[in-house]
Design a protein around this motif. Structure first.
Motif, mmCIF file in Angstrom:
data_model
loop_
_atom_site.group_PDB
_atom_site.id
_atom_site.type_symbol
_atom_site.label_atom_id
_atom_site.label_comp_id
_atom_site.label_asym_id
_atom_site.label_seq_id
_atom_site.Cartn_x
_atom_site.Cartn_y
_atom_site.Cartn_z
ATOM 1 N N MET A 1 35.516 91.425 -16.835
ATOM 2 C CA MET A 1 35.189 90.519 -15.752
ATOM 3 C C MET A 1 36.370 90.384 -14.786
ATOM 4 N N GLU A 2 36.066 90.343 -13.489
ATOM 5 C CA GLU A 2 37.146 90.288 -12.504
ATOM 6 C C GLU A 2 37.875 88.950 -12.567
ATOM 7 N N VAL B 1 41.173 85.589 -1.818
ATOM 8 C CA VAL B 1 42.413 86.351 -1.878
ATOM 9 C C VAL B 1 42.782 86.654 -3.331
ATOM 10 N N TYR B 2 43.003 87.946 -3.597
ATOM 11 C CA TYR B 2 43.418 88.432 -4.918
ATOM 12 C C TYR B 2 44.805 89.071 -4.794
#
Length: 316
Positions: A1-2, A296-297
């Protein structure tokens, strides 16, 4: 999962609210929904307020109210209505100033309105430039540029900056109507655009130097696009190349956000910087909308757009 995003923020441009019947742009063929734009803003605020986890902030990219308000004496009232809607958000709103702000208010007046989101001491040390920066999360920084620092809009005609801007404009634009790009080799040199003073560019360079040294990622916003591939030839900042060369002399900038061009635009430039120009609320029909949330990642930003604004993944 992200992994969950580090933070998220809302984006919207060119609301141009006026309590007026629909009209058309300067060319007379693109419809502008003056009164309706406030309803679209309400919908955007409602959607942002419902986001979980909550947004960190919202960027309002300029032209919050239309120049029509100045002619009808409604500038203060129209601005109040826009600010009341934005005030329902439980997070800060950061404002860029566009040409329509200056059709309604002098620069000196704008400082004393709710559109002044600049914290004391956060910008260039000299003058009345509205640029500033803030850090919403570790290793991230947002820079708000003042794209009308060089401009004849909103300034007193006897001020040095007005005279400098008028001289530059008239050198490049011999037309009687300085809002007309007709026949110009560089059609961006019109009165409804502006540019960045050398003092602002020097300050911007220092901010980016700091961000490079601290391994920060930087998002920059201003009303005017600074890349020809994310704009048409008219809607660019006067000295867009100067702003680009500052950005390109550093590693830290990942994205430049702009408004002004109501059709929107996008490009990934030769240095890997994303240039995103948002579609304008003012030319958005009532059944649609034009706003987005950016997640934002560590290695990308994901834009979830609504209505005319499409979804986009921007890697960095």
């Amino acid at each position: 999962m992200e992994a969950a995003p580090l933070f998220s923020f809302g984006v919207i441009a060119d609301i141009q609210y006026a309590d007026a019947e629909d009209g058309y742009d300067f060319g007379g063929y693109r419809r502008r929904y003056y009164r309706q734009s406030l309803n679209l803003l309400r919908d955007a605020v409602e959607a942002w307020a419902a986001e979980r986890p909550p947004l960190a902030f919202v960027l309002q990219l300029g032209d919050s109210i239309d120049g029509l308000n100045a002619r009808s004496g409604e500038a203060e009232g129209a601005l109040e209505q826009v600010l009341v809607v934005l005030g329902r958000l439980p997070v800060p709103v950061h404002h860029a100033w566009g040409n329509h702000e200056f059709y309604n208010f002098s620069r000196a007046r704008l400082v004393h309105t709710g559109l002044n989101s600049r914290p004391a001491g956060a910008g260039p040390p000299a003058g009345d430039c509205q640029a500033y920066h803030f850090s919403p999360a570790t290793r991230f920084r947002v820079v708000v540029l003042d794209a009308y620092d060089l401009s004849i809009l909103g300034r007193e005609p006897d001020s040095p900056r007005y005279r400098e801007s008028l001289r530059l404009l008239q050198e490049k634009n011999p037309n009687d109507n300085l809002n007309s790009p007709a026949g110009l080799e560089e059609p961006r040199f019109v009165e409804f655009n502006g540019g960045f003073s050398q003092a602002q560019l020097d300050w911007f360079n220092e901010v980016l130097k700091f961000s490079d040294e601290h391994q920060e990622k930087v998002v920059v916003m201003g009303h005017l696009p600074i890349h020809p591939d994310a704009s048409d030839r008219v809607c660019l900042a006067w000295n867009y190349e100067d702003a680009l060369s500052v950005i390109h002399s550093h590693q830290c900038v990942v994205c430049f956000l702009a408004g002004h061009l109501h059709d929107g635009g996008y490009c990934l430039d030769s240095h890997g910087v994303h240039h995103l120009t948002l579609e304008g609320v003012i030319e958005t029909p009532p059944e649609s909308n034009a706003f987005g949330t950016i997640y934002v990642y560590e290695d990308k930003m994901i834009l979830k757009g609504r209505g005319r604004i499409s979804e986009r993944v921007m890697h960095f």
